[in-house]
Enzyme design. Structure first.
Site, short mmCIF file in Angstrom:
data_model
loop_
_atom_site.label_atom_id
_atom_site.label_comp_id
_atom_site.label_asym_id
_atom_site.label_seq_id
_atom_site.Cartn_x
_atom_site.Cartn_y
_atom_site.Cartn_z
CD GLU A 10 -36.19 66.27 32.79
OE1 GLU A 10 -34.99 66.61 32.53
OE2 GLU A 10 -37.06 66.80 33.45
CG HIS A 35 -36.55 68.28 30.10
ND1 HIS A 35 -37.82 68.44 30.25
CD2 HIS A 35 -35.98 69.33 30.94
CE1 HIS A 35 -38.04 69.07 31.46
NE2 HIS A 35 -36.85 69.81 31.64
O1 LIG Z 1 -38.07 75.99 32.77
P1 LIG Z 1 -37.18 75.14 32.11
O2 LIG Z 1 -35.76 75.76 32.11
O3 LIG Z 1 -37.49 74.46 30.72
O4 LIG Z 1 -36.90 73.91 33.20
C1 LIG Z 1 -37.90 73.03 33.49
C2 LIG Z 1 -37.35 71.77 34.73
O5 LIG Z 1 -36.68 71.25 34.12
C3 LIG Z 1 -36.22 69.92 35.06
O6 LIG Z 1 -35.21 69.14 34.26
C4 LIG Z 1 -35.43 70.61 36.36
O7 LIG Z 1 -35.27 69.70 37.19
C5 LIG Z 1 -36.30 71.53 36.75
O8 LIG Z 1 -35.67 72.41 37.88
C6 LIG Z 1 -36.70 72.58 35.86
O9 LIG Z 1 -37.66 73.59 36.73
#
Ligand SMILES: O=P(O)(O)OC[C@H]1O[C@@H](O)[C@H](O)[C@@H](O)[C@@H]1O
EC number: 5.1.3.15
Length: 279
Positions: free
Chosen positions: A257, A157
């Protein structure tokens, strides 16, 4: 664990970070989450990754920025909304299995303390192999140690540091995406792919190469083992509503990602490798 000459452990608040500084680059990896926080190749000295100025290093909440490891599911759990978003290994301590030097850089191998957790039935081994050289190579290996197949999702990510989201372009995507901000409806990928609002998209395509062009500066992202690319920027309102982001911090980050979102099956004794290379 014996560290090589170019690696050392430092502490930040409640977590330990592995700091790597070799002839090619410097990098930082948090042992909380197996989470890469920094990669700066020496040929241009440019930081490729973005970490929120309000990120927490309390060893409890996943760190906002860098490269969180999402596993064994992506987003919310399909059957139980009480389970943590993006799985549970990003909020776990990881162990160093090995550090090694070669002609091209330093290779660090890590594993989470456990792969078992509520919401996942597989008997899995998870290994993260990070090569810090002129480029950053990240491999996430999911092996099935059991006698029955299992399915899982995952993502590298990555939060990329950019100068200005309003003047950057993403190259390399061309098919349709599912829009999480519009009830998962499908839309054609815009051309050119620029940003002017909250963006949360799952592109069901497998490009090998993507580029972020930001004020003429190009960051290249190579992917393999993925079935999707996820593109995320929370934009202003959501940034303001998040404790670990500053109000305007959405301006200088873009998540691209390398992901598995379509439930990859792993047969007994088989291994799936998800890879992202950042140049
Ligand atoms: O706040 P987190 O759990 O780290 O996620 C951040 C974002 O991560 C992304 O990968 C998702 O598609 C989003 O929907 C999400 O808001």
């Amino acid at each position: 664990m014996l560290l090589t000459d170019s690696t050392k452990i430092i502490t930040r608040d409640n977590i330990q970070l592995l700091h790597i500084d070799n002839a090619f680059a410097s990098a930082e990896i948090s042992l909380f989450g197996g989470h890469i926080l920094s990669f700066k190749p020496k040929y241009d000295g440019r930081e490729r990754l973005w970490v929120s100025q309000n990120a927490l290093f309390d060893g409890k909440k996943p760190i906002r920025g860098g490269i969180p490891i999402c596993w064994p599911w992506f987003g919310g759990h399909s059957g139980n909304t009480d389970l943590p978003a993006h799985g549970y290994v990003r909020a776990q301590n990881w162990d160093i299995l090995n550090t090694e030097e070669s002609d091209t850089g330093t290779t660090i191998t890590l594993k989470p303390q456990t792969t078992a957790g509520e919401g996942f039935e597989g008997n899995a081994q998870l290994t993260l192999v990070v090569h810090v050289g002129q480029q950053l190579r990240i491999q996430l290996l999911t092996s099935n140690l059991g006698n029955t197949p299992f399915t899982f999702n995952c993502a590298l990510h990555s939060y990329f540091a950019i100068a200005d989201i309003k003047h950057c372009e993403l190259l390399g995507l061309s098919k349709q995406y599912s829009d999480k901000t519009r009830s998962l409806q499908m839309f054609d990928t815009p051309q050119p792919y620029c940003f002017s609002e909250e963006t949360d998209r799952v592109h069901i395509e497998q490009p090998k190469t993507l580029s972020i062009i930001d004020k003429q500066i190009k960051t290249r992202i190579l992917s393999s083992g993925h079935d999707s690319i996820v593109v995320w920027n929370p934009w202003q309102d959501k940034s303001s509503s998040m404790d670990d982001m500053a109000d305007d911090s959405y301006l200088t980050m873009l998540c691209v990602e390398t992901a598995v979102t379509q439930w990859q099956e792993v047969a007994p004794q088989a291994t799936h490798t998800l890879e992202q290379v950042i140049k």
